[in-house]
Design a protein around this motif. Structure first.
Motif, PDB file in Angstrom:
ATOM      1  N   PRO A 143      66.192 141.752  66.940  1.00  0.00           N
ATOM      2  CA  PRO A 143      66.351 141.562  65.714  1.00  0.00           C
ATOM      3  C   PRO A 143      67.824 142.033  65.256  1.00  0.00           C
ATOM      4  CG  PRO A 143      65.073 143.450  65.551  1.00  0.00           C
ATOM      5  CD  PRO A 143      65.338 142.987  67.158  1.00  0.00           C
ATOM      6  N   LYS A 144      68.328 141.156  64.216  1.00  0.00           N
ATOM      7  CA  LYS A 144      69.702 141.730  63.802  1.00  0.00           C
ATOM      8  C   LYS A 144      69.066 142.512  62.526  1.00  0.00           C
ATOM      9  CE  LYS A 144      70.680 137.169  63.772  1.00  0.00           C
ATOM     10  NZ  LYS A 144      71.021 135.866  63.605  1.00  0.00           N
ATOM     11  N   VAL A 145      69.961 143.591  62.499  1.00  0.00           N
ATOM     12  CA  VAL A 145      69.386 144.701  61.353  1.00  0.00           C
ATOM     13  C   VAL A 145      70.917 144.989  60.554  1.00  0.00           C
ATOM     14  CG1 VAL A 145      68.642 147.087  60.678  1.00  0.00           C
ATOM     15  CG2 VAL A 145      67.603 145.675  62.977  1.00  0.00           C
ATOM     16  N   GLU A 146      70.778 144.854  59.369  1.00  0.00           N
ATOM     17  CA  GLU A 146      71.541 145.296  58.270  1.00  0.00           C
ATOM     18  C   GLU A 146      71.267 146.090  57.293  1.00  0.00           C
ATOM     19  OE1 GLU A 146      74.732 143.080  54.870  1.00  0.00           O
ATOM     20  OE2 GLU A 146      73.008 142.079  55.849  1.00  0.00           O
ATOM     21  N   ILE A 147      71.961 147.326  57.446  1.00  0.00           N
ATOM     22  CA  ILE A 147      71.614 148.393  56.366  1.00  0.00           C
ATOM     23  C   ILE A 147      72.536 148.152  54.992  1.00  0.00           C
ATOM     24  CG2 ILE A 147      71.555 150.853  55.959  1.00  0.00           C
ATOM     25  CD1 ILE A 147      71.238 151.392  58.832  1.00  0.00           C
ATOM     26  N   THR A 148      71.505 148.004  54.015  1.00  0.00           N
ATOM     27  CA  THR A 148      72.117 147.484  52.695  1.00  0.00           C
ATOM     28  C   THR A 148      72.543 148.802  51.818  1.00  0.00           C
ATOM     29  OG1 THR A 148      70.017 146.905  51.904  1.00  0.00           O
ATOM     30  CG2 THR A 148      71.779 145.224  52.821  1.00  0.00           C
ATOM     31  N   LYS A 149      71.550 149.745  51.915  1.00  0.00           N
ATOM     32  CA  LYS A 149      71.703 150.956  51.209  1.00  0.00           C
ATOM     33  C   LYS A 149      71.342 152.195  51.937  1.00  0.00           C
ATOM     34  CE  LYS A 149      70.708 153.004  46.817  1.00  0.00           C
ATOM     35  NZ  LYS A 149      69.940 152.688  45.250  1.00  0.00           N
ATOM     36  N   ILE A 150      72.235 153.245  52.170  1.00  0.00           N
ATOM     37  CA  ILE A 150      71.956 154.377  52.870  1.00  0.00           C
ATOM     38  C   ILE A 150      72.404 155.807  52.256  1.00  0.00           C
ATOM     39  CG2 ILE A 150      73.796 153.749  54.369  1.00  0.00           C
ATOM     40  CD1 ILE A 150      72.070 155.054  56.842  1.00  0.00           C
ATOM     41  N   ALA A 151      71.693 156.662  51.878  1.00  0.00           N
ATOM     42  CA  ALA A 151      72.245 157.704  51.380  1.00  0.00           C
ATOM     43  C   ALA A 151      70.877 158.908  51.291  1.00  0.00           C
ATOM     44  CB  ALA A 151      72.842 157.482  49.928  1.00  0.00           C
ATOM     45  N   GLU A 152      71.299 159.925  51.269  1.00  0.00           N
ATOM     46  CA  GLU A 152      70.298 161.152  51.064  1.00  0.00           C
ATOM     47  C   GLU A 152      69.789 160.900  49.454  1.00  0.00           C
ATOM     48  OE1 GLU A 152      70.600 165.274  52.891  1.00  0.00           O
ATOM     49  OE2 GLU A 152      72.732 164.532  52.861  1.00  0.00           O
ATOM     50  N   GLY A 153      68.693 161.093  49.577  1.00  0.00           N
ATOM     51  CA  GLY A 153      67.971 161.291  48.095  1.00  0.00           C
ATOM     52  C   GLY A 153      67.448 160.027  47.636  1.00  0.00           C
ATOM     53  N   ASN A 154      67.980 158.786  48.449  1.00  0.00           N
ATOM     54  CA  ASN A 154      67.861 157.416  47.893  1.00  0.00           C
ATOM     55  C   ASN A 154      66.928 156.803  49.107  1.00  0.00           C
ATOM     56  OD1 ASN A 154      69.827 156.617  45.435  1.00  0.00           O
ATOM     57  ND2 ASN A 154      70.635 158.278  46.939  1.00  0.00           N
ATOM     58  N   PRO A 155      66.184 155.448  48.556  1.00  0.00           N
ATOM     59  CA  PRO A 155      65.534 154.618  49.416  1.00  0.00           C
ATOM     60  C   PRO A 155      66.562 154.272  50.348  1.00  0.00           C
ATOM     61  CG  PRO A 155      64.861 154.340  47.199  1.00  0.00           C
ATOM     62  CD  PRO A 155      66.179 155.064  46.965  1.00  0.00           C
ATOM     63  N   LEU A 156      65.959 153.969  51.467  1.00  0.00           N
ATOM     64  CA  LEU A 156      66.702 153.168  52.784  1.00  0.00           C
ATOM     65  C   LEU A 156      66.460 151.814  52.578  1.00  0.00           C
ATOM     66  CD1 LEU A 156      68.713 153.343  55.452  1.00  0.00           C
ATOM     67  CD2 LEU A 156      66.454 153.436  56.469  1.00  0.00           C
ATOM     68  N   GLU A 157      67.504 151.060  52.362  1.00  0.00           N
ATOM     69  CA  GLU A 157      67.234 149.512  52.082  1.00  0.00           C
ATOM     70  C   GLU A 157      67.949 148.546  53.284  1.00  0.00           C
ATOM     71  OE1 GLU A 157      68.556 148.397  48.387  1.00  0.00           O
ATOM     72  OE2 GLU A 157      67.077 149.778  47.235  1.00  0.00           O
ATOM     73  N   PHE A 158      67.209 147.685  53.827  1.00  0.00           N
ATOM     74  CA  PHE A 158      67.704 147.140  54.914  1.00  0.00           C
ATOM     75  C   PHE A 158      67.148 145.626  55.016  1.00  0.00           C
ATOM     76  CE2 PHE A 158      64.132 149.325  56.058  1.00  0.00           C
ATOM     77  CZ  PHE A 158      63.118 148.429  56.930  1.00  0.00           C
ATOM     78  N   THR A 159      67.749 144.721  55.928  1.00  0.00           N
ATOM     79  CA  THR A 159      67.471 143.270  55.953  1.00  0.00           C
ATOM     80  C   THR A 159      67.314 143.117  57.544  1.00  0.00           C
ATOM     81  OG1 THR A 159      68.444 142.705  53.946  1.00  0.00           O
ATOM     82  CG2 THR A 159      68.051 140.949  55.683  1.00  0.00           C
ATOM     83  N   ILE A 160      66.235 142.507  58.075  1.00  0.00           N
ATOM     84  CA  ILE A 160      66.273 142.138  59.355  1.00  0.00           C
ATOM     85  C   ILE A 160      66.083 140.587  59.430  1.00  0.00           C
ATOM     86  CG2 ILE A 160      64.608 142.583  61.429  1.00  0.00           C
ATOM     87  CD1 ILE A 160      64.143 145.403  60.502  1.00  0.00           C
TER      88      ILE A 160
END
Length: 341
Positions: free
Chosen positions: A98-115
């Protein structure tokens, strides 16, 4: 890593590429737990002067490795774990990487991604029984060997025998000669057995021709986008098969390509249409096997796996089993199709 994960996921089909796009997120609480797990794992492996392995304080680990790298590693683990759950829950038949793109990444926040991942194409409708019945109804070629064909073959055998023995004259066809060729009692016995073998060979070629016509009819009815990963995989198999065939003849594959004045990529371009047809056929056969509940004969598979592992070093029994199951299922599907009326 924590064994329990929750996530939100929205699935979008991309029919023009036979892929699906998965937009998802892992909660802030679970992502922070994943970061803590990654930090703990790294701490066990990192050695810092003045501390025994696995005993350095977290603060020093963060300074040495960098918090960004730790968070990134945690994200990769968390996404990989969640991806498997999403595929199972959403019943996505993914293939390839799969191709994975992380769209939001930071401590204390939800981890958002698109596959984005390729999926096995769905065959919407394939009236395989009707297609097979139509092909089976076509008039078959008459399978018989004429006296002329038999005599030409015998003449060829005599000429080749003379060439092999450096003789300018072909030998006389008599009982003594045919007994020297093999287990033949007389010229009449030789002709009868030769005719029988020629008939079987002609039957085999006729059946192959009919089967190829059936394959063409089945694949021509399949109108789906084939993922590149499946085409590439089939082209790889075709290349390996040719390479094995060439090397069995005592030649080097690279030398053979030089003789053709072509590269491996050139061959793949030429084979692409055939590769697509092969993939479509595999999809059709898999569908029919599923619909008709056709499975491989277990004893036949067991016998082939046993023979392969006993006569070839380094054979993986599970891979061999998978291979032979595939072969025998396809064979059974063709036999099923050839009975349709």
């Amino acid at each position: 890593m924590a064994s329990h994960h929750t996530y939100k996921a929205s699935i979008k089909k991309l029919p023009e590429t036979s892929e699906v796009e998965i937009k998802s997120e892992i909660s802030a609480k679970e992502f922070d737990a994943a970061i803590a797990d990654s930090l703990s794992d790294i701490q066990k492996e990192v050695t810092i002067p003045g501390f025994r392995k696995g005993t350095a304080p977290e603060k020093m680990i963060k300074e040495k490795i960098g918090m960004a790298a730790i968070i990134r590693e945690a994200a990769e683990h968390a996404i990989s774990h969640a991806y498997g759950h999403i595929l199972d829950a959403e019943k996505i038949d993914a293939i390839g990487h799969p191709k994975v793109e992380i769209t939001k990444i930071a401590e204390g926040n939800p981890l958002e991604f698109t596959i984005t991942t390729a999926v096995v194409p769905e065959l919407k409708k394939l009236d395989y029984k009707k297609i097979a019945a139509k092909e089976n109804a076509k008039k078959s070629e008459t399978v018989e060997i004429s006296d002329e064909e038999l005599n030409k073959t015998i003449e060829s055998i005599l000429v080749n025998f003379a060439k092999a023995n450096k003789s300018e004259k072909a030998p006389e066809l008599n009982d003594e000669f045919v007994k020297g060729l093999g287990e033949f009692d007389s010229v009449a016995d030789f002709k009868a057995k030769l005719k029988d073998n020629m008939t079987k060979e002609k039957e085999h070629k006729t059946n192959e021709k009919k089967r190829l016509a059936l394959v063409d009819s089945l694949t021509s009815e399949i109108d789906v986008v084939i993922p590149e990963v499946l085409i590439d995989s089939e082209l790889g198999r075709m290349t390996e098969q040719m390479k094995a065939d060439i090397e069995r003849m005592g030649l080097k594959f690279d030398d053979y390509l030089k003789h053709l004045k072509k590269s491996s990529d050139d061959l793949k371009k030429e084979w692409r249409t055939d590769a697509v047809k092969r993939v479509k056929l595999d999809l059709a056969l898999a569908l029919i096997a599923k619909e008709e509940k056709i499975v491989a004969d277990k004893k036949k598979v067991d016998d082939e796996v046993k023979h392969a592992t006993e006569h070839h070093k380094g054979v993986d029994p599970e891979r061999a089993r998978s291979y032979f199951e595939h072969i025998f299922v396809n064979q059974a599907v063709f036999e099923f199709l050839e009975k349709q009326k």
